[in-house]
Scaffold this motif. Structure first.
Motif, PDB file in Angstrom:
ATOM      1  N   GLY A 391     -12.936  11.718  -2.045  1.00  0.00           N
ATOM      2  CA  GLY A 391     -13.457  12.377  -3.236  1.00  0.00           C
ATOM      3  C   GLY A 391     -12.852  11.806  -4.506  1.00  0.00           C
ATOM      4  O   GLY A 391     -13.545  11.604  -5.509  1.00  0.00           O
ATOM      5  N   ALA A 392     -11.537  11.512  -4.459  1.00  0.00           N
ATOM      6  CA  ALA A 392     -10.874  10.932  -5.628  1.00  0.00           C
ATOM      7  C   ALA A 392     -11.345   9.508  -5.890  1.00  0.00           C
ATOM      8  O   ALA A 392     -11.443   9.085  -7.049  1.00  0.00           O
ATOM      9  CB  ALA A 392      -9.358  10.965  -5.436  1.00  0.00           C
ATOM     10  N   TYR A 393     -11.661   8.750  -4.831  1.00  0.00           N
ATOM     11  CA  TYR A 393     -12.178   7.388  -5.035  1.00  0.00           C
ATOM     12  C   TYR A 393     -13.530   7.419  -5.741  1.00  0.00           C
ATOM     13  O   TYR A 393     -13.797   6.609  -6.642  1.00  0.00           O
ATOM     14  CB  TYR A 393     -12.335   6.658  -3.700  1.00  0.00           C
ATOM     15  CG  TYR A 393     -11.062   6.424  -2.940  1.00  0.00           C
ATOM     16  CD1 TYR A 393      -9.847   6.187  -3.581  1.00  0.00           C
ATOM     17  CD2 TYR A 393     -11.053   6.427  -1.539  1.00  0.00           C
ATOM     18  CE1 TYR A 393      -8.676   5.965  -2.869  1.00  0.00           C
ATOM     19  CE2 TYR A 393      -9.894   6.212  -0.821  1.00  0.00           C
ATOM     20  CZ  TYR A 393      -8.709   5.987  -1.484  1.00  0.00           C
ATOM     21  OH  TYR A 393      -7.566   5.778  -0.775  1.00  0.00           O
ATOM     22  N   ASP A 431      -2.521   9.834  -8.674  1.00  0.00           N
ATOM     23  CA  ASP A 431      -2.134   8.568  -8.051  1.00  0.00           C
ATOM     24  C   ASP A 431      -3.304   7.592  -7.957  1.00  0.00           C
ATOM     25  O   ASP A 431      -3.133   6.382  -8.150  1.00  0.00           O
ATOM     26  CB  ASP A 431      -1.560   8.824  -6.652  1.00  0.00           C
ATOM     27  CG  ASP A 431      -0.251   9.610  -6.673  1.00  0.00           C
ATOM     28  OD1 ASP A 431       0.334   9.748  -7.763  1.00  0.00           O
ATOM     29  OD2 ASP A 431       0.167  10.099  -5.604  1.00  0.00           O
ATOM     30  N   VAL A 432      -4.498   8.088  -7.661  1.00  0.00           N
ATOM     31  CA  VAL A 432      -5.677   7.216  -7.567  1.00  0.00           C
ATOM     32  C   VAL A 432      -6.057   6.692  -8.950  1.00  0.00           C
ATOM     33  O   VAL A 432      -6.365   5.507  -9.119  1.00  0.00           O
ATOM     34  CB  VAL A 432      -6.859   7.962  -6.914  1.00  0.00           C
ATOM     35  CG1 VAL A 432      -8.165   7.167  -7.084  1.00  0.00           C
ATOM     36  CG2 VAL A 432      -6.591   8.197  -5.435  1.00  0.00           C
ATOM     37  N   VAL A 487      -0.832   1.447  -3.464  1.00  0.00           N
ATOM     38  CA  VAL A 487      -1.552   1.570  -2.184  1.00  0.00           C
ATOM     39  C   VAL A 487      -3.005   1.921  -2.426  1.00  0.00           C
ATOM     40  O   VAL A 487      -3.931   1.327  -1.856  1.00  0.00           O
ATOM     41  CB  VAL A 487      -0.878   2.634  -1.290  1.00  0.00           C
ATOM     42  CG1 VAL A 487      -1.689   2.843  -0.002  1.00  0.00           C
ATOM     43  CG2 VAL A 487       0.554   2.236  -0.959  1.00  0.00           C
ATOM     44  N   TYR A 488      -3.227   2.908  -3.307  1.00  0.00           N
ATOM     45  CA  TYR A 488      -4.590   3.359  -3.561  1.00  0.00           C
ATOM     46  C   TYR A 488      -5.441   2.281  -4.231  1.00  0.00           C
ATOM     47  O   TYR A 488      -6.662   2.231  -4.009  1.00  0.00           O
ATOM     48  CB  TYR A 488      -4.572   4.618  -4.432  1.00  0.00           C
ATOM     49  CG  TYR A 488      -4.232   5.876  -3.669  1.00  0.00           C
ATOM     50  CD1 TYR A 488      -4.812   6.159  -2.439  1.00  0.00           C
ATOM     51  CD2 TYR A 488      -3.332   6.810  -4.184  1.00  0.00           C
ATOM     52  CE1 TYR A 488      -4.510   7.314  -1.743  1.00  0.00           C
ATOM     53  CE2 TYR A 488      -3.030   7.975  -3.498  1.00  0.00           C
ATOM     54  CZ  TYR A 488      -3.620   8.222  -2.279  1.00  0.00           C
ATOM     55  OH  TYR A 488      -3.325   9.371  -1.585  1.00  0.00           O
ATOM     56  N   GLN A 489      -4.832   1.422  -5.015  1.00  0.00           N
ATOM     57  CA  GLN A 489      -5.593   0.327  -5.612  1.00  0.00           C
ATOM     58  C   GLN A 489      -6.230  -0.538  -4.525  1.00  0.00           C
ATOM     59  O   GLN A 489      -7.402  -0.924  -4.612  1.00  0.00           O
ATOM     60  CB  GLN A 489      -4.685  -0.541  -6.495  1.00  0.00           C
ATOM     61  CG  GLN A 489      -4.372   0.044  -7.852  1.00  0.00           C
ATOM     62  CD  GLN A 489      -5.563   0.005  -8.796  1.00  0.00           C
ATOM     63  OE1 GLN A 489      -6.406   0.917  -8.782  1.00  0.00           O
ATOM     64  NE2 GLN A 489      -5.650  -1.028  -9.608  1.00  0.00           N
ATOM     65  N   ASP A 490      -5.451  -0.827  -3.496  1.00  0.00           N
ATOM     66  CA  ASP A 490      -5.971  -1.659  -2.405  1.00  0.00           C
ATOM     67  C   ASP A 490      -7.065  -0.932  -1.627  1.00  0.00           C
ATOM     68  O   ASP A 490      -8.117  -1.508  -1.309  1.00  0.00           O
ATOM     69  CB  ASP A 490      -4.833  -2.054  -1.454  1.00  0.00           C
ATOM     70  CG  ASP A 490      -3.861  -3.041  -2.077  1.00  0.00           C
ATOM     71  OD1 ASP A 490      -4.236  -3.715  -3.058  1.00  0.00           O
ATOM     72  OD2 ASP A 490      -2.715  -3.130  -1.589  1.00  0.00           O
ATOM     73  N   VAL A 491      -6.819   0.349  -1.325  1.00  0.00           N
ATOM     74  CA  VAL A 491      -7.800   1.090  -0.520  1.00  0.00           C
ATOM     75  C   VAL A 491      -9.061   1.370  -1.342  1.00  0.00           C
ATOM     76  O   VAL A 491     -10.186   1.308  -0.827  1.00  0.00           O
ATOM     77  CB  VAL A 491      -7.185   2.393   0.017  1.00  0.00           C
ATOM     78  CG1 VAL A 491      -8.195   3.126   0.903  1.00  0.00           C
ATOM     79  CG2 VAL A 491      -5.919   2.106   0.815  1.00  0.00           C
ATOM     80  N   PHE A 492      -8.881   1.655  -2.631  1.00  0.00           N
ATOM     81  CA  PHE A 492     -10.046   1.875  -3.487  1.00  0.00           C
ATOM     82  C   PHE A 492     -10.917   0.617  -3.552  1.00  0.00           C
ATOM     83  O   PHE A 492     -12.155   0.703  -3.578  1.00  0.00           O
ATOM     84  CB  PHE A 492      -9.604   2.269  -4.894  1.00  0.00           C
ATOM     85  CG  PHE A 492     -10.743   2.363  -5.882  1.00  0.00           C
ATOM     86  CD1 PHE A 492     -11.706   3.345  -5.772  1.00  0.00           C
ATOM     87  CD2 PHE A 492     -10.849   1.450  -6.930  1.00  0.00           C
ATOM     88  CE1 PHE A 492     -12.754   3.427  -6.689  1.00  0.00           C
ATOM     89  CE2 PHE A 492     -11.882   1.515  -7.844  1.00  0.00           C
ATOM     90  CZ  PHE A 492     -12.839   2.517  -7.724  1.00  0.00           C
ATOM     91  N   GLY A 493     -10.301  -0.548  -3.563  1.00  0.00           N
ATOM     92  CA  GLY A 493     -11.070  -1.791  -3.534  1.00  0.00           C
ATOM     93  C   GLY A 493     -11.939  -1.877  -2.289  1.00  0.00           C
ATOM     94  O   GLY A 493     -13.112  -2.293  -2.357  1.00  0.00           O
ATOM     95  N   ILE A 494     -11.383  -1.472  -1.137  1.00  0.00           N
ATOM     96  CA  ILE A 494     -12.167  -1.456   0.104  1.00  0.00           C
ATOM     97  C   ILE A 494     -13.303  -0.440  -0.002  1.00  0.00           C
ATOM     98  O   ILE A 494     -14.445  -0.709   0.405  1.00  0.00           O
ATOM     99  CB  ILE A 494     -11.256  -1.135   1.302  1.00  0.00           C
ATOM    100  CG1 ILE A 494     -10.237  -2.265   1.507  1.00  0.00           C
ATOM    101  CG2 ILE A 494     -12.076  -0.917   2.575  1.00  0.00           C
ATOM    102  CD1 ILE A 494      -9.137  -1.925   2.499  1.00  0.00           C
TER     103      ILE A 494
END
Length: 520
Positions: A391-393, A431-432, A487-494
């Motif tokens: 949801g935050a992404y 954080d996101v 960490v969230y930067q990487d996962v948000f990119g995915i």
């Protein structure tokens, strides 16, 4: 400002009505709520009985007055908020000629296609400030013009909920305002008025629409009949507020450029104040009128943020529900506690919350929910946390889009709605986004915003800005953990790359076609 007074506000939403009594310092004296139903006369159609809604509104008003024990004559003003994009055809006495057509009604698919073919997405966005959608009133008004001409002939005015209910309270000033009609999708956004070009295109006579005036203005006083039905005092000033999300922005104190608020409820909405219309050549965000007279706002929508967590509760959370019932706790507190034990980023398990399509900034109606990255290393806690992170992404996509249009980062993002009650979800958002987020003393920002606008309109305060200064109180700034943000930067990119790959490969459209073919 006069001495301390009591103030009232009403938010007539899609599923129910909230009535609030507060004082001039923003302290909540009491609230009451009543649910009311929608009706579904045909598949995809959604309607509401306006008179039934009025009955429940009066019940909630009487309840909050009774429960608080306040003297109704001590309430100095009533401000109003209502759902947007819902309209009703009324006669010259403002009696409904049919049930209202609700914003979520999907009856106008053919009309939407016609508008796209005869006007085009780019021209429509240039005029209205919003992306062309069948959810807005515009296509459904064409449906009335084309499919119900006898209803249109008998119609004196086509009004939104706010005009209708204020008239029921006693207003004879039947007008609309730019803060209420973003989701009507037929505004001349540059001039904050109805668009003659859009009305002429669908053969809708402009004299069927109420004149456009400003929000935060008094439109009358409570009539004797309305006083008997609602419990409010006869003669109390009643005031235009705005659309629900514009009122939420006021209730969060979003009254200058650089401020934004995010409401997480069943759906999520982000609203940011802007002093002038901004250039948005890629059609990333929705532009509308602010509840600050003669100003604008930007808006972004995510339709299923809270729905996804409820789906998890109903589908997989029977254990948590049973435990919560035994302990007398809120089941979401248990789900959050479990999710808090999972690592940031859920070891690469990524959830996509597109249960009702993807709205801002890509507007993919057929987008579907799902997940990627699942393996034997993942457990129940990570799956629960991934819903909050997903949801935050999606909200991060809205934040990025708005900052692109604004041309700079936001000074502050404030959180409201039911989601703001979760410390974990608040921290995940900080954080996101990689920036502080603020909580508010009163998280029920929509009804508070209506209350504030009513107080300003009735002259209790000299301006909306003064009312906000006195009644809105941020109390907690949540700082981002920049290690978590990395960490969230990487996962948000995915998250973003996967969504766009599925969109560009037409996978969502193929899924929707298969679902429609085999399961209707």
């Amino acid at each position: 400002m006069a001495s301390k007074k009591l103030l009232a506000g009403i938010d007539a939403g899609t599923t129910g009505v909230t009535v609030m009594i507060a004082d001039t310092e923003g302290n909540i004296v009491g609230t009451a709520y009543r649910e009311y139903p929608c009706s579904y006369p045909h598949p995809g159609w959604v309607e509401q009985d306006m008179d039934l809604m009025w009955t429940h509104m009066c019940e909630a008003s009487k309840e909050v007055i009774a429960n608080t024990g306040v003297d109704p004559t001590e309430i100095a003003s009533l401000g109003f908020s209502s759902q947007r994009g819902t309209f009703v055809c009324v006669d010259k006495d403002l009696n409904p000629l049919a049930d209202s057509i609700v914003w979520s009604c999907g009856r106008a698919g053919e009309e939407l296609t016609w508008i796209r073919e005869n006007l085009g997405d780019d021209r429509y966005h240039d005029i209205s400030g919003v992306t062309l959608s069948g959810l807005w009133s515009y296509a459904k008004m064409k449906w009335v013009v084309d499919k119900r001409p006898e209803l249109l002939d008998r119609t004196h005015l086509i009004v939104n909920g706010q005009e209708f209910f204020l008239h029921k309270f006693g207003s004879e000033d039947i007008a609309s305002d730019p803060a209420s009609i973003t989701l009507n999708g037929m505004m001349d956004i540059a001039n904050l008025d109805w668009s003659r070009e859009l009305c002429d295109l669908i053969n809708l006579p402009m004299d069927k629409l109420p004149p456009m005036k400003t929000p935060a203005r008094q439109v009358g006083v409570v009539s004797r009949e309305a006083a008997e039905l609602s419990g409010f005092a006869e003669g109390m000033p009643i005031c235009f507020g705005g659309g629900d999300q514009q009122c939420a922005a006021i209730g969060a104190g979003v009254i200058r450029e650089g401020l934004a608020e995010i409401t997480i409820g069943t759906a999520s909405v982000m609203v940011a104040h802007i002093d002038s219309r901004k250039s948005d050549p890629d059609h990333l965000v929705l532009m509308g009128g602010s509840a600050i007279p003669n100003k604008w706002d930007m808006e972004g929508l995510a339709f299923a943020t809270g729905v996804c967590l409820r789906w998890w509760r109903d589908t997989y959370g029977q254990l948590e529900q049973g435990t919560a019932d035994q302990l007398g706790m809120d089941v979401y507190d248990l789900i959050s506690a479990q999710a808090a034990s999972a690592p940031v980023g859920c070891k690469g398990y990524v959830f996509f919350p597109f249960f009702s399509g993807q709205v801002t900034p890509h507007y993919v109606d057929n987008a579907r929910g799902g997940a990627i990255g699942l393996s034997l290393i993942h457990d129940r806690a990570m799956m629960a946390r991934s819903i909050m992170e997903g949801g935050a992404y999606e909200l991060r996509m809205i934040v990025d889009a708005m900052e692109t249009v604004l041309g700079k980062p936001f000074d502050s993002i404030r959180l409201s709605g039911g989601g703001a009650k979760s410390p974990l979800w608040n921290q995940i958002q900080a954080d996101v986004y990689g920036r502080p987020v603020e909580r508010l003393k009163v998280s029920e920002c929509t009804t508070l915003g209506a209350t504030i606008l009513g107080a300003a309109g009735a002259g209790i305060f000299d301006s909306v800005e003064e009312a906000v200064e006195n009644m809105v109180h941020p109390f907690d700034s949540i700082e981002p953990n920049m290690g978590n943000h990395a960490v969230y930067q990487d996962v948000f990119g995915i998250f973003k790359d996967t969504f766009l790959a599925l969109k560009n490969a037409n996978v969502y459209d193929k899924i929707a076609a298969v679902q429609n073919k085999h399961w209707g």
